[in-house]
Design a protein around this motif. Sequence first.
Motif, PDB file in Angstrom:
ATOM      1  N   PRO A  61       1.119  -1.495   0.072  1.00 46.00           N
ATOM      2  CA  PRO A  61      -0.017   0.177   0.233  1.00 46.00           C
ATOM      3  C   PRO A  61       0.738   1.116   0.098  1.00 46.00           C
ATOM      4  CG  PRO A  61      -1.190  -2.032   1.197  1.00 46.00           C
ATOM      5  CD  PRO A  61       0.288  -1.970   0.888  1.00 46.00           C
ATOM      6  N   SER A  62       1.856   1.242   0.407  1.00 44.21           N
ATOM      7  CA  SER A  62       2.834   2.657   0.898  1.00 44.21           C
ATOM      8  C   SER A  62       3.495   2.128  -0.238  1.00 44.21           C
ATOM      9  CB  SER A  62       3.901   2.710   1.921  1.00 44.21           C
ATOM     10  OG  SER A  62       3.424   2.502   2.626  1.00 44.21           O
ATOM     11  N   VAL A  63       3.878   1.606  -1.329  1.00 42.47           N
ATOM     12  CA  VAL A  63       4.367   1.349  -2.405  1.00 42.47           C
ATOM     13  C   VAL A  63       3.559   2.388  -3.261  1.00 42.47           C
ATOM     14  CG1 VAL A  63       5.316   1.054  -4.084  1.00 42.47           C
ATOM     15  CG2 VAL A  63       6.483  -0.055  -1.582  1.00 42.47           C
ATOM     16  N   VAL A  64       2.503   1.310  -3.765  1.00 39.43           N
ATOM     17  CA  VAL A  64       1.326   2.185  -4.246  1.00 39.43           C
ATOM     18  C   VAL A  64       0.799   3.816  -3.972  1.00 39.43           C
ATOM     19  CG1 VAL A  64      -1.344   1.655  -5.261  1.00 39.43           C
ATOM     20  CG2 VAL A  64       0.414   0.348  -5.197  1.00 39.43           C
ATOM     21  N   ALA A  65       0.893   3.704  -3.044  1.00 38.24           N
ATOM     22  CA  ALA A  65       0.349   5.200  -2.853  1.00 38.24           C
ATOM     23  C   ALA A  65       1.123   6.543  -3.711  1.00 38.24           C
ATOM     24  CB  ALA A  65       0.011   5.523  -1.303  1.00 38.24           C
ATOM     25  N   TRP A  66       2.475   6.376  -2.881  1.00 43.19           N
ATOM     26  CA  TRP A  66       3.667   6.932  -3.982  1.00 43.19           C
ATOM     27  C   TRP A  66       3.684   6.692  -5.615  1.00 43.19           C
ATOM     28  CZ3 TRP A  66       6.374  10.567  -1.781  1.00 43.19           C
ATOM     29  CH2 TRP A  66       7.765  11.078  -3.275  1.00 43.19           C
ATOM     30  N   ASN A  67       3.850   5.275  -4.938  1.00 45.99           N
ATOM     31  CA  ASN A  67       3.629   5.057  -7.738  1.00 45.99           C
ATOM     32  C   ASN A  67       2.393   5.901  -7.642  1.00 45.99           C
ATOM     33  OD1 ASN A  67       6.179   3.662  -7.125  1.00 45.99           O
ATOM     34  ND2 ASN A  67       5.487   2.047  -7.911  1.00 45.99           N
ATOM     35  N   GLU A  68       1.613   5.929  -7.157  1.00 52.99           N
ATOM     36  CA  GLU A  68       0.012   6.524  -7.663  1.00 52.99           C
ATOM     37  C   GLU A  68      -0.082   8.267  -7.924  1.00 52.99           C
ATOM     38  OE1 GLU A  68      -3.515   4.117  -7.676  1.00 52.99           O
ATOM     39  OE2 GLU A  68      -1.882   2.189  -8.709  1.00 52.99           O
ATOM     40  N   HIS A  69       0.582   8.471  -6.256  1.00 51.14           N
ATOM     41  CA  HIS A  69      -0.048   9.675  -5.795  1.00 51.14           C
ATOM     42  C   HIS A  69       1.031  10.554  -5.517  1.00 51.14           C
ATOM     43  CE1 HIS A  69      -4.471   8.101  -6.709  1.00 51.14           C
ATOM     44  NE2 HIS A  69      -3.697   7.464  -5.171  1.00 51.14           N
ATOM     45  N   LYS A  70       2.007  10.158  -5.287  1.00 56.01           N
ATOM     46  CA  LYS A  70       3.173  10.493  -4.699  1.00 56.01           C
ATOM     47  C   LYS A  70       2.745  10.846  -3.420  1.00 56.01           C
ATOM     48  CE  LYS A  70       6.145  10.465  -8.365  1.00 56.01           C
ATOM     49  NZ  LYS A  70       6.175   9.275  -8.895  1.00 56.01           N
ATOM     50  N   ALA A  71       2.266   9.823  -2.314  1.00 53.83           N
ATOM     51  CA  ALA A  71       1.474  10.054  -1.385  1.00 53.83           C
ATOM     52  C   ALA A  71       2.831   9.543  -0.050  1.00 53.83           C
ATOM     53  CB  ALA A  71       0.207   9.646  -1.300  1.00 53.83           C
ATOM     54  N   ILE A  72       2.159   9.660   1.294  1.00 57.44           N
ATOM     55  CA  ILE A  72       2.986   9.263   2.334  1.00 57.44           C
ATOM     56  C   ILE A  72       1.949   9.269   3.170  1.00 57.44           C
ATOM     57  CG2 ILE A  72       4.918   9.387   3.767  1.00 57.44           C
ATOM     58  CD1 ILE A  72       6.505  11.365   1.762  1.00 57.44           C
ATOM     59  N   PRO A  73       1.420   8.033   3.843  1.00 50.91           N
ATOM     60  CA  PRO A  73       0.268   7.482   4.282  1.00 50.91           C
ATOM     61  C   PRO A  73       0.929   9.009   6.071  1.00 50.91           C
ATOM     62  CG  PRO A  73       1.094   5.875   3.662  1.00 50.91           C
ATOM     63  CD  PRO A  73       2.160   6.756   2.812  1.00 50.91           C
ATOM     64  N   ARG A  74      -0.046   9.690   6.666  1.00 48.34           N
ATOM     65  CA  ARG A  74       0.565  10.465   8.088  1.00 48.34           C
ATOM     66  C   ARG A  74       1.509   9.560   9.007  1.00 48.34           C
ATOM     67  NH1 ARG A  74      -4.081  14.267   9.721  1.00 48.34           N
ATOM     68  NH2 ARG A  74      -3.476  15.169   7.507  1.00 48.34           N
ATOM     69  N   LYS A  75       0.922   7.689   8.875  1.00 47.99           N
ATOM     70  CA  LYS A  75       1.406   7.295   9.280  1.00 47.99           C
ATOM     71  C   LYS A  75       3.096   7.012   9.832  1.00 47.99           C
ATOM     72  CE  LYS A  75       1.692   2.246  12.639  1.00 47.99           C
ATOM     73  NZ  LYS A  75       1.180   1.721  12.413  1.00 47.99           N
ATOM     74  N   ALA A  76       3.437   7.105   7.916  1.00 50.40           N
ATOM     75  CA  ALA A  76       4.903   6.744   8.200  1.00 50.40           C
ATOM     76  C   ALA A  76       5.551   7.851   7.819  1.00 50.40           C
ATOM     77  CB  ALA A  76       4.240   6.427   6.310  1.00 50.40           C
ATOM     78  N   LYS A  77       4.749   9.107   7.635  1.00 48.71           N
ATOM     79  CA  LYS A  77       5.547  10.759   8.300  1.00 48.71           C
ATOM     80  C   LYS A  77       5.878  10.738   9.697  1.00 48.71           C
ATOM     81  CE  LYS A  77       2.511  13.260   4.914  1.00 48.71           C
ATOM     82  NZ  LYS A  77       1.775  14.587   4.773  1.00 48.71           N
ATOM     83  N   TRP A  78       4.693  10.052  10.460  1.00 47.36           N
ATOM     84  CA  TRP A  78       5.168  10.918  12.075  1.00 47.36           C
ATOM     85  C   TRP A  78       6.428   9.880  11.813  1.00 47.36           C
ATOM     86  CZ3 TRP A  78       4.483  14.739  13.983  1.00 47.36           C
ATOM     87  CH2 TRP A  78       3.498  15.230  13.881  1.00 47.36           C
ATOM     88  N   LEU A  79       6.563   8.694  12.015  1.00 47.54           N
ATOM     89  CA  LEU A  79       7.197   7.473  11.724  1.00 47.54           C
ATOM     90  C   LEU A  79       9.189   8.176  11.922  1.00 47.54           C
ATOM     91  CD1 LEU A  79       5.660   3.660  11.483  1.00 47.54           C
ATOM     92  CD2 LEU A  79       6.402   4.792  13.636  1.00 47.54           C
ATOM     93  N   SER A 112      14.645  16.869   4.727  1.00 54.40           N
ATOM     94  CA  SER A 112      14.088  15.921   4.645  1.00 54.40           C
ATOM     95  C   SER A 112      13.104  16.029   4.978  1.00 54.40           C
ATOM     96  CB  SER A 112      15.232  15.357   4.911  1.00 54.40           C
ATOM     97  OG  SER A 112      16.109  15.084   4.770  1.00 54.40           O
ATOM     98  N   ALA A 113      12.726  16.693   6.242  1.00 53.78           N
ATOM     99  CA  ALA A 113      11.575  16.402   7.083  1.00 53.78           C
ATOM    100  C   ALA A 113      10.632  17.178   6.729  1.00 53.78           C
ATOM    101  CB  ALA A 113      11.729  16.516   8.592  1.00 53.78           C
ATOM    102  N   LEU A 114      11.178  18.547   5.810  1.00 52.65           N
ATOM    103  CA  LEU A 114       9.954  19.355   5.286  1.00 52.65           C
ATOM    104  C   LEU A 114      10.097  18.578   3.396  1.00 52.65           C
ATOM    105  CD1 LEU A 114      12.144  22.645   5.754  1.00 52.65           C
ATOM    106  CD2 LEU A 114       9.094  22.102   6.202  1.00 52.65           C
ATOM    107  N   TYR A 115      10.435  17.851   3.217  1.00 51.96           N
ATOM    108  CA  TYR A 115       9.672  17.243   1.874  1.00 51.96           C
ATOM    109  C   TYR A 115       8.978  16.303   2.464  1.00 51.96           C
ATOM    110  CZ  TYR A 115       9.902  13.979  -2.703  1.00 51.96           C
ATOM    111  OH  TYR A 115       9.732  14.205  -2.884  1.00 51.96           O
ATOM    112  N   VAL A 116       9.047  15.329   4.040  1.00 53.93           N
ATOM    113  CA  VAL A 116       7.904  14.531   3.870  1.00 53.93           C
ATOM    114  C   VAL A 116       6.894  14.640   4.367  1.00 53.93           C
ATOM    115  CG1 VAL A 116       7.670  12.375   5.851  1.00 53.93           C
ATOM    116  CG2 VAL A 116      10.366  12.960   4.276  1.00 53.93           C
TER     117      VAL A 116
END
Length: 127
Positions: A61-79, A112-116
Amino acid sequence: MDRLKRPFYLVFGLILCGIGVLGAFLPLLPSTIFFIMAVYFFSKSSPRLEAWVLDHPLFGPSVVAWNEHKAIPRKAKWLAFAGMALGFVMFVLFSRPGVWLLLGVAIFFIASALYVGTRPDGPAKDN
């Protein structure tokens, strides 16, 4: 020429996938970025392995979210933020850097944090 490159792409994909699996178990080693890169190499060498990563219940799911939407799920951002903060604290405590190195590393972590933080959380929801 592509026939000669295919084995190299496959090997790179497998190595990156292996590092991604390690990252799932080691606290400071990320995993998703390695699976994203592995999918790129598998797309050029092994559609079966590409599909395996994309369909994987944990990593996919994280790979698909990135490939399709350049998205990082909120939980992954906090981690990611927590990992960066911990990494920076460990760097300061264990290496006791000079001012210029400390400043350079701090700028790197902040950038890096700003990018994420500025990536979308996921696909836009229809109202």
